[in-house]
Design an enzyme around this catalytic site. Structure first.
Site, mmCIF file in Angstrom:
data_model
loop_
_atom_site.group_PDB
_atom_site.id
_atom_site.type_symbol
_atom_site.label_atom_id
_atom_site.label_comp_id
_atom_site.label_asym_id
_atom_site.label_seq_id
_atom_site.Cartn_x
_atom_site.Cartn_y
_atom_site.Cartn_z
ATOM 1 N N ALA A 160 87.509 54.958 52.800
ATOM 2 C CA ALA A 160 88.018 56.233 53.286
ATOM 3 C C ALA A 160 86.969 56.744 54.276
ATOM 4 O O ALA A 160 85.802 56.328 54.237
ATOM 5 C CB ALA A 160 88.203 57.200 52.125
ATOM 6 N N GLY B 270 88.155 52.701 49.811
ATOM 7 C CA GLY B 270 89.571 52.886 50.121
ATOM 8 C C GLY B 270 90.197 51.668 50.791
ATOM 9 O O GLY B 270 91.404 51.449 50.675
ATOM 10 N N GLU C 281 91.181 49.478 48.079
ATOM 11 C CA GLU C 281 92.296 50.122 47.377
ATOM 12 C C GLU C 281 93.620 49.972 48.140
ATOM 13 O O GLU C 281 94.662 49.760 47.540
ATOM 14 C CB GLU C 281 91.959 51.595 47.130
ATOM 15 C CG GLU C 281 90.782 51.731 46.165
ATOM 16 C CD GLU C 281 90.290 53.166 46.018
ATOM 17 O OE1 GLU C 281 89.774 53.714 46.997
ATOM 18 O OE2 GLU C 281 90.437 53.725 44.920
ATOM 19 N N GLU D 199 81.980 53.584 45.905
ATOM 20 C CA GLU D 199 82.077 55.052 45.893
ATOM 21 C C GLU D 199 80.984 55.740 45.097
ATOM 22 O O GLU D 199 80.550 56.832 45.470
ATOM 23 C CB GLU D 199 83.440 55.490 45.331
ATOM 24 C CG GLU D 199 84.610 55.282 46.271
ATOM 25 C CD GLU D 199 85.270 53.926 46.152
ATOM 26 O OE1 GLU D 199 84.657 53.004 45.554
ATOM 27 O OE2 GLU D 199 86.382 53.764 46.658
HETATM 28 C C1 HXC Z 1 83.294 56.553 58.273
HETATM 29 C C2 HXC Z 1 82.249 54.555 58.726
HETATM 30 C C3 HXC Z 1 82.598 54.057 57.455
HETATM 31 C C4 HXC Z 1 83.358 54.914 56.590
HETATM 32 C C5 HXC Z 1 81.481 52.540 58.489
HETATM 33 N N1 HXC Z 1 81.557 53.589 59.329
HETATM 34 N N2 HXC Z 1 82.103 52.797 57.344
HETATM 35 N N3 HXC Z 1 82.586 55.796 59.115
HETATM 36 N N4 HXC Z 1 83.675 56.150 57.055
HETATM 37 N N5 HXC Z 1 83.747 54.513 55.393
HETATM 38 C C6 HXC Z 1 80.992 53.699 60.676
HETATM 39 C C7 HXC Z 1 79.477 53.828 60.644
HETATM 40 O O1 HXC Z 1 79.102 55.151 60.392
HETATM 41 C C8 HXC Z 1 79.113 53.378 62.032
HETATM 42 O O2 HXC Z 1 79.326 54.431 62.943
HETATM 43 C C9 HXC Z 1 80.138 52.294 62.321
HETATM 44 O O3 HXC Z 1 81.225 52.507 61.418
HETATM 45 C C10 HXC Z 1 79.609 50.903 62.093
HETATM 46 O O4 HXC Z 1 79.075 50.838 60.763
HETATM 47 P P1 HXC Z 1 77.604 50.293 60.439
HETATM 48 O O5 HXC Z 1 77.212 50.872 59.130
HETATM 49 O O6 HXC Z 1 76.685 50.536 61.595
HETATM 50 O O7 HXC Z 1 77.870 48.740 60.336
HETATM 51 P P2 HXC Z 1 77.070 47.675 59.447
HETATM 52 O O8 HXC Z 1 75.598 47.986 59.477
HETATM 53 O O9 HXC Z 1 77.518 46.327 59.899
HETATM 54 O O10 HXC Z 1 77.551 47.908 57.953
HETATM 55 C C11 HXC Z 1 78.902 47.697 57.562
HETATM 56 C C12 HXC Z 1 79.192 48.372 56.175
HETATM 57 C C13 HXC Z 1 78.721 49.832 56.250
HETATM 58 C C14 HXC Z 1 78.431 47.609 55.092
HETATM 59 C C15 HXC Z 1 80.693 48.231 55.930
HETATM 60 O O11 HXC Z 1 79.344 50.437 57.383
HETATM 61 C C16 HXC Z 1 79.097 50.638 55.046
HETATM 62 O O12 HXC Z 1 78.472 50.518 54.000
HETATM 63 N N6 HXC Z 1 80.113 51.514 55.193
HETATM 64 C C17 HXC Z 1 80.501 52.433 54.151
HETATM 65 C C18 HXC Z 1 81.215 51.709 53.041
HETATM 66 C C19 HXC Z 1 81.628 52.660 51.950
HETATM 67 O O13 HXC Z 1 80.789 53.306 51.291
HETATM 68 N N7 HXC Z 1 82.946 52.788 51.703
HETATM 69 C C20 HXC Z 1 83.472 53.631 50.686
HETATM 70 C C21 HXC Z 1 83.761 54.958 51.279
HETATM 71 S S1 HXC Z 1 84.286 56.101 49.998
HETATM 72 P P3 HXC Z 1 78.235 54.803 64.077
HETATM 73 O O14 HXC Z 1 78.825 56.014 64.717
HETATM 74 O O15 HXC Z 1 76.949 55.024 63.370
HETATM 75 O O16 HXC Z 1 78.246 53.586 64.948
HETATM 76 C C22 HXC Z 1 85.872 55.767 49.737
HETATM 77 C C23 HXC Z 1 86.563 56.697 48.790
HETATM 78 C C24 HXC Z 1 87.947 56.196 48.437
HETATM 79 O O17 HXC Z 1 86.446 54.874 50.257
HETATM 80 C C25 HXC Z 1 88.732 57.250 47.729
HETATM 81 C C26 HXC Z 1 89.289 58.257 48.668
HETATM 82 C C27 HXC Z 1 90.390 59.073 48.052
#
Ligand code: HXC
Length: 261
Positions: free
Chosen positions: A69, A112, A115, A135
């Site tokens: 998400a 997400g 999911e 998460e």
């Molecule tokens: C917003 C995101 C994002 C996310 C990545 N980006 N994931 N933006 N929401 N979930 C953005 C980064 O901020 C970055 O923007 C760009 O995408 C590239 O990501 P990097 O981190 O620079 O890439 P990399 O180093 O290759 O790492 C990839 C990754 C990492 C391992 C996937 O991005 C990551 O850990 N992302 C978050 C994963 C996560 O925690 N997902 C769960 C979210 S909570 P910039 O502008 O800096 O270039 C969730 C809740 C679900 O999903 C329930 C909801 C109801």
């Protein structure tokens, strides 16, 4: 082939497959409220089209299906806001789709993203796919079905490991665990999804929809009720011209030509 443009997804329909591509490359296809609304809208639109027999959901590019998400959207959100806008509740709309939904996971499917893949009926993955539910690292929990669907897919102990300990599953591990049904190389992912859709399209769409419905009922009801449900759906299949055609074609040693009625 027709193309409709949304803001966070691309939708195409060709060769019996309707494809929804999550397209937010700057955020690794992270899903915000608009993306949810557009995906659900597009899935319903494709479900109504007679030329489309299966729906494929994938992510743009070669790195991510969806990295979760959208953390930008969630970071400043209060309980009050999440409650009143019913944050992410709109996903329940996907359950009404009759046609099979295939998730073609082409990279990171985290939070997400994982999911959304699990909302599909079948998950196929490219070799570089990576599944996880990170998460708790953000001080929240899975909120689009992760705690409910992952345990059904891979069992309690593995689901706990993924959700509580942040363990990520590679495509091969997800395949062994039963989350994913097929693993192919990245360049074969969409051909494989389209071939799955073509195969489904050659069958009776009513029989396919009945089978999908019965399988998904197994998540909702006890076994005895599920068996009764299946029995009735099976009996009712004998009201279809497609049942007569399918069995006649077998007896006559020819290809069946289904009419979806
Ligand atoms: C917003 C995101 C994002 C996310 C990545 N980006 N994931 N933006 N929401 N979930 C953005 C980064 O901020 C970055 O923007 C760009 O995408 C590239 O990501 P990097 O981190 O620079 O890439 P990399 O180093 O290759 O790492 C990839 C990754 C990492 C391992 C996937 O991005 C990551 O850990 N992302 C978050 C994963 C996560 O925690 N997902 C769960 C979210 S909570 P910039 O502008 O800096 O270039 C969730 C809740 C679900 O999903 C329930 C909801 C109801």
């Amino acid at each position: 082939e027709t193309t409709i443009h949304y803001r966070t997804i691309n939708v195409t329909a060709a060769d019996a497959a309707g494809t929804i591509t999550i397209c937010r490359p700057k955020a690794l296809n992270a899903i915000n409220t608009l993306a949810m609304e557009e995906i659900v809208h597009a899935a319903h639109a494709l479900d109504k089209r007679p030329d489309v027999k299966a729906i494929v959901i994938t992510g743009d590019g070669t790195k991510a299906f969806a990295a979760g998400a959208d953390i930008m959207e969630m970071a400043g959100q209060t309980y009050d806001e999440a409650y009143h806008k019913r944050f992410m509740e709109g996903w329940t709309g996907l359950a009404a789709v009759r046609k099979p939904i295939i998730a073609a996971v082409n990279g990171y499917a985290l939070g997400g993203g994982c999911e959304v893949a699990m909302m599909a009926d079948i998950i196929i993955a490219s070799e570089n796919a990576m599944f996880g539910q990170p998460e708790v690292n953000l001080g929240v929990i899975p909120g689009m079905g992760g705690t409910q669907r992952l345990i059904r897919a891979i069992g309690k102990s593995k689901a706990m490991d993924v959700i509580l300990c942040g363990v990520r599953l590679t495509a091969a591990e997800a395949h062994t665990a039963g989350l994913v049904s097929r693993v192919v190389s990245l360049n074969q992912l969409m051909p494989e999804a389209r071939s799955m859709a073509r195969n489904i399209a050659s069958l009776s769409s009513i029989a396919i929809a009945k089978a999908k419905d019965c399988i998904n009922r197994a998540y909702e009801i006890p076994l005895s009720e599920g068996l009764r449900y299946e029995q009735r759906e099976f009996w009712s299949a004998f009201a279809l011209e497609d049942q007569y055609e399918g069995m006649q074609a077998f007896l006559e040693k020819r290809q069946a030509s289904f009419k979806d009625k």
